[in-house]
Motif scaffolding. Structure first.
Motif, mmCIF file in Angstrom:
data_model
loop_
_atom_site.group_PDB
_atom_site.id
_atom_site.type_symbol
_atom_site.label_atom_id
_atom_site.label_comp_id
_atom_site.label_asym_id
_atom_site.label_seq_id
_atom_site.Cartn_x
_atom_site.Cartn_y
_atom_site.Cartn_z
ATOM 1 N N LYS A 93 0.812 -1.228 0.000
ATOM 2 C CA LYS A 93 0.000 0.000 0.000
ATOM 3 C C LYS A 93 0.840 1.270 0.000
ATOM 4 C CE LYS A 93 -3.866 -2.069 2.484
ATOM 5 N NZ LYS A 93 -4.612 -2.097 3.757
ATOM 6 N N HIS A 94 2.056 1.200 0.551
ATOM 7 C CA HIS A 94 2.842 2.416 0.738
ATOM 8 C C HIS A 94 4.033 2.561 -0.205
ATOM 9 C CE1 HIS A 94 0.457 2.359 4.446
ATOM 10 N NE2 HIS A 94 0.566 3.673 4.347
ATOM 11 N N ILE A 95 4.147 1.639 -1.167
ATOM 12 C CA ILE A 95 5.159 1.793 -2.224
ATOM 13 C C ILE A 95 4.407 1.858 -3.548
ATOM 14 C CG2 ILE A 95 7.154 0.813 -3.400
ATOM 15 C CD1 ILE A 95 7.836 -0.661 -0.793
ATOM 16 N N ALA A 96 4.436 3.013 -4.163
ATOM 17 C CA ALA A 96 3.743 3.209 -5.432
ATOM 18 C C ALA A 96 4.405 2.366 -6.528
ATOM 19 C CB ALA A 96 3.763 4.686 -5.823
ATOM 20 N N ASP A 97 3.595 1.907 -7.460
ATOM 21 C CA ASP A 97 4.099 1.117 -8.583
ATOM 22 C C ASP A 97 4.639 2.078 -9.633
ATOM 23 O OD1 ASP A 97 4.685 -0.618 -10.602
ATOM 24 O OD2 ASP A 97 2.684 -1.494 -10.736
ATOM 25 N N GLU A 98 5.959 2.120 -9.735
ATOM 26 C CA GLU A 98 6.606 3.015 -10.705
ATOM 27 C C GLU A 98 7.454 2.230 -11.695
ATOM 28 O OE1 GLU A 98 8.501 6.341 -8.798
ATOM 29 O OE2 GLU A 98 6.575 7.106 -8.099
ATOM 30 N N GLY A 99 7.071 0.968 -11.934
ATOM 31 C CA GLY A 99 7.752 0.171 -12.937
ATOM 32 C C GLY A 99 9.005 -0.546 -12.459
ATOM 33 N N ILE A 100 9.304 -0.460 -11.195
ATOM 34 C CA ILE A 100 10.453 -1.175 -10.634
ATOM 35 C C ILE A 100 9.918 -2.411 -9.918
ATOM 36 C CG2 ILE A 100 12.317 -1.074 -8.923
ATOM 37 C CD1 ILE A 100 12.510 1.923 -9.461
ATOM 38 N N ALA A 101 10.515 -3.560 -10.177
ATOM 39 C CA ALA A 101 10.112 -4.790 -9.483
ATOM 40 C C ALA A 101 10.575 -4.693 -8.031
ATOM 41 C CB ALA A 101 10.724 -6.004 -10.153
ATOM 42 N N VAL A 102 9.630 -4.845 -7.111
ATOM 43 C CA VAL A 102 9.942 -4.752 -5.683
ATOM 44 C C VAL A 102 9.921 -6.153 -5.087
ATOM 45 C CG1 VAL A 102 9.206 -3.830 -3.455
ATOM 46 C CG2 VAL A 102 8.989 -2.422 -5.512
ATOM 47 N N HIS A 103 10.996 -6.510 -4.404
ATOM 48 C CA HIS A 103 11.113 -7.794 -3.727
ATOM 49 C C HIS A 103 11.090 -7.499 -2.229
ATOM 50 C CE1 HIS A 103 12.226 -9.474 -7.617
ATOM 51 N NE2 HIS A 103 12.952 -8.371 -7.761
ATOM 52 N N ALA A 104 9.959 -7.761 -1.595
ATOM 53 C CA ALA A 104 9.760 -7.394 -0.196
ATOM 54 C C ALA A 104 9.711 -8.620 0.696
ATOM 55 C CB ALA A 104 8.472 -6.590 -0.049
ATOM 56 N N SER A 105 10.232 -8.467 1.889
ATOM 57 C CA SER A 105 10.187 -9.532 2.881
ATOM 58 C C SER A 105 10.069 -8.895 4.260
ATOM 59 C CB SER A 105 11.441 -10.412 2.800
ATOM 60 O OG SER A 105 12.604 -9.627 2.949
ATOM 61 N N ALA A 106 9.645 -9.715 5.222
ATOM 62 C CA ALA A 106 9.501 -9.234 6.594
ATOM 63 C C ALA A 106 9.727 -10.394 7.546
ATOM 64 C CB ALA A 106 8.117 -8.630 6.813
ATOM 65 N N GLU A 107 10.201 -10.068 8.723
ATOM 66 C CA GLU A 107 10.376 -11.074 9.761
ATOM 67 C C GLU A 107 10.162 -10.436 11.124
ATOM 68 O OE1 GLU A 107 14.382 -12.521 10.648
ATOM 69 O OE2 GLU A 107 15.197 -10.767 9.620
ATOM 70 N N VAL A 108 9.694 -11.242 12.048
ATOM 71 C CA VAL A 108 9.612 -10.836 13.446
ATOM 72 C C VAL A 108 10.604 -11.714 14.188
ATOM 73 C CG1 VAL A 108 8.180 -10.782 15.523
ATOM 74 C CG2 VAL A 108 7.205 -10.101 13.325
ATOM 75 N N ARG A 109 11.440 -11.084 14.958
ATOM 76 C CA ARG A 109 12.404 -11.843 15.749
ATOM 77 C C ARG A 109 12.261 -11.433 17.204
ATOM 78 N NH1 ARG A 109 16.549 -8.821 17.358
ATOM 79 N NH2 ARG A 109 16.946 -6.863 16.295
ATOM 80 N N GLU A 110 12.641 -12.331 18.080
ATOM 81 C CA GLU A 110 12.605 -12.021 19.501
ATOM 82 C C GLU A 110 13.904 -11.346 19.899
ATOM 83 O OE1 GLU A 110 11.623 -15.547 21.731
ATOM 84 O OE2 GLU A 110 9.540 -15.438 21.072
ATOM 85 N N LEU A 111 13.790 -10.278 20.656
ATOM 86 C CA LEU A 111 14.969 -9.605 21.173
ATOM 87 C C LEU A 111 15.629 -10.512 22.205
ATOM 88 C CD1 LEU A 111 13.409 -6.067 21.628
ATOM 89 C CD2 LEU A 111 15.017 -6.777 19.857
ATOM 90 N N ASP A 112 16.933 -10.492 22.243
ATOM 91 C CA ASP A 112 17.681 -11.304 23.179
ATOM 92 C C ASP A 112 17.366 -10.877 24.616
ATOM 93 O OD1 ASP A 112 20.094 -13.279 23.273
ATOM 94 O OD2 ASP A 112 20.557 -11.692 24.730
ATOM 95 N N ALA A 113 17.504 -11.796 25.548
ATOM 96 C CA ALA A 113 17.232 -11.513 26.961
ATOM 97 C C ALA A 113 18.132 -10.407 27.492
ATOM 98 C CB ALA A 113 17.397 -12.782 27.790
ATOM 99 N N SER A 114 19.243 -10.140 26.823
ATOM 100 C CA SER A 114 20.155 -9.071 27.262
ATOM 101 C C SER A 114 19.680 -7.682 26.843
ATOM 102 C CB SER A 114 21.555 -9.318 26.702
ATOM 103 O OG SER A 114 21.527 -9.198 25.288
ATOM 104 N N TYR A 115 18.608 -7.588 26.070
ATOM 105 C CA TYR A 115 18.112 -6.295 25.562
ATOM 106 C C TYR A 115 17.833 -5.333 26.708
ATOM 107 C CZ TYR A 115 14.940 -2.869 23.513
ATOM 108 O OH TYR A 115 14.329 -1.692 23.121
ATOM 109 N N ARG A 116 18.352 -4.136 26.599
ATOM 110 C CA ARG A 116 18.104 -3.045 27.546
ATOM 111 C C ARG A 116 17.948 -1.777 26.745
ATOM 112 N NH1 ARG A 116 18.142 -7.159 29.922
ATOM 113 N NH2 ARG A 116 19.017 -7.645 31.954
ATOM 114 N N LYS A 117 17.352 -0.765 27.339
ATOM 115 C CA LYS A 117 17.199 0.518 26.655
ATOM 116 C C LYS A 117 17.157 1.635 27.686
ATOM 117 C CE LYS A 117 12.319 1.296 26.455
ATOM 118 N NZ LYS A 117 11.682 2.384 25.831
ATOM 119 N N PHE A 118 17.299 2.849 27.198
ATOM 120 C CA PHE A 118 17.051 4.018 28.045
ATOM 121 C C PHE A 118 16.416 5.093 27.183
ATOM 122 C CE2 PHE A 118 21.080 5.570 26.358
ATOM 123 C CZ PHE A 118 20.901 6.945 26.299
ATOM 124 N N ASP A 119 15.656 5.944 27.823
ATOM 125 C CA ASP A 119 15.047 7.104 27.173
ATOM 126 C C ASP A 119 15.533 8.342 27.897
ATOM 127 O OD1 ASP A 119 13.336 5.688 25.302
ATOM 128 O OD2 ASP A 119 12.162 5.090 27.052
#
Length: 120
Positions: A93-119
């Motif tokens: 829906k968000h990539i307009a068809d402009e004559g270029i062949a688009v090869h799209a893929s997606a994956e969901v992965r689990e973040l490692d238990a060591s994942y930390r963050k700060f804001d």
């Protein structure tokens, strides 16, 4: 969390509504994976050079897009599959068809238990 990255061929940049895609994917991630809206963040990484099959890269007739969604552990396989399928639908829906062949893929992965963050 979630940590979302979108790697894409720069050749589709004019056709790719990145802001619209990110917003829609954030909404889907909240709905499907029970993420908090304020936790959703997406980083777009354009690639200067994409090689496809035996094509001369200068012809730029093909583009690659790959979405990676990193989530904390605990989602079912069904939830992860639904989120990847939704990500692909949103790319259509968000990539307009402009004559270029688009090869799209997606994956969901689990973040490692060591994942930390700060804001700040």
């Amino acid at each position: 969390m979630p940590q979302i990255t979108v790697d894409y061929s720069r050749t589709i940049e004019p056709a790719f509504d990145r802001d619209g895609f990110a917003r829609a994917l954030h909404e889907a991630t909240v709905e499907i994976a029970a993420a908090k809206p304020e936790a959703c963040k997406t980083q777009f990484r354009p690639s200067e050079h994409t090689a496809y099959s035996y094509e001369d890269p200068a012809e730029a007739r093909h583009a690659v897009v790959h979405v990676t969604v990193g989530l904390l552990a605990g989602r079912t396989e069904e939830t992860k599959a639904k989120l990847t399928e939704t990500a692909l639908e949103l790319l259509r829906k968000h990539i307009a068809d402009e004559g270029i062949a688009v090869h799209a893929s997606a994956e969901v992965r689990e973040l490692d238990a060591s994942y930390r963050k700060f804001d700040r």
